[in-house]
Motif scaffolding. Structure first.
Motif, PDB file in Angstrom:
ATOM      1  N   GLU A 127      57.064  36.288  71.814  1.00 62.19           N
ATOM      2  CA  GLU A 127      56.230  35.713  70.757  1.00 62.19           C
ATOM      3  C   GLU A 127      56.849  34.449  70.165  1.00 62.19           C
ATOM      4  O   GLU A 127      56.802  34.241  68.951  1.00 62.19           O
ATOM      5  N   ASP A 129      55.982  31.289  70.795  1.00 63.75           N
ATOM      6  CA  ASP A 129      55.062  30.159  70.657  1.00 63.75           C
ATOM      7  C   ASP A 129      54.814  29.871  69.180  1.00 63.75           C
ATOM      8  O   ASP A 129      54.521  30.762  68.396  1.00 63.75           O
ATOM      9  N   GLY A 130      54.937  28.616  68.830  1.00 60.36           N
ATOM     10  CA  GLY A 130      54.641  28.181  67.481  1.00 60.36           C
ATOM     11  C   GLY A 130      55.758  28.300  66.472  1.00 60.36           C
ATOM     12  O   GLY A 130      55.572  27.922  65.329  1.00 60.36           O
ATOM     13  N   ASP A 133      56.886  24.823  65.013  1.00 55.58           N
ATOM     14  CA  ASP A 133      56.262  23.781  65.817  1.00 55.58           C
ATOM     15  C   ASP A 133      55.670  22.724  64.901  1.00 55.58           C
ATOM     16  O   ASP A 133      54.718  23.004  64.168  1.00 55.58           O
TER      17      ASP A 133
END
Length: 136
Positions: A127, A129-130, A133
Motif C-alpha cells: 500500500e 502508492d501515494g 506524493d
C-alpha cells in the motif's frame, strides 16, 4: 636525523589523524601546550606528550569545541597549576553543548526510525502508492 624519543611531523600526522598542514596550523594557532622542538636542520620533532595532547585536541574539535575555547584551554594548560577551575568551566560548558547535540540527534533518529517504519509497513502491505506524493 631522528632524535631518540621524538617523532617527525609525518609520524605525528599518522598517529593523530591530522594532516601535516593541520599540525602546522595547530602550532601557529598556539594549540600545543609546549614548544615544538626542531632539529638542527629545522625539522619539527614531537614527543609522545605532544601526541597525547593532540589526540585530546582532535576529540575536542571533532565534538564541536570552538577553536577559541580550545586555544583558551591550551593556554590555561601551558600556564600550569592554579587555573584548574577555569579549565573545568570550559570543559563543562563544552560537555553541555555536546549533550544537547546528542539529545537533538536522538530526537532526529527517533523521527527517522518512525518514518522508515511507516514506509516499511506500507511497502510490506503493498500500500505504498501515494505516500507523500506531491502530485496528488
Amino acid at each position: 636525523m631522528t632524535t631518540a624519543g621524538s617523532l617527525g611531523i609525518g609520524e605525528v600526522a599518522e598517529r593523530t589523524g591530522l594532516s601535516v598542514h593541520a599540525l602546522r596550523f595547530y602550532e601557529r594557532e598556539g594549540l600545543l601546550v609546549g614548544p615544538v622542538r626542531r632539529t638542527s636542520g629545522g625539522r619539527r620533532r614531537y614527543t609522545t606528550v605532544d601526541v597525547d595532547w593532540l589526540l585530546i585536541c582532535v576529540r575536542l574539535r571533532e565534538s564541536g569545541m570552538p577553536l577559541a575555547d580550545l586555544k583558551r584551554f591550551a593556554e590555561l594548560v601551558r600556564q600550569g597549576p592554579g587555573n584548574e577551575a577555569e579549565r573545568l568551566r570550559l570543559l563543562d560548558a563544552h560537555q553541555q553543548r555536546v549533550e544537547a547535540q546528542i539529545q537533538a540527534l536522538q530526537e532526529c533518529r527517533s523521527i527517522i526510525a518512525w518514518k522508515a517504519g511507516v514506509y516499511a509497513e506500507h511497502l510490506a502491505r503493498g500500500e505504498a502508492d501515494g505516500l507523500w506524493d506531491p502530485t496528488v
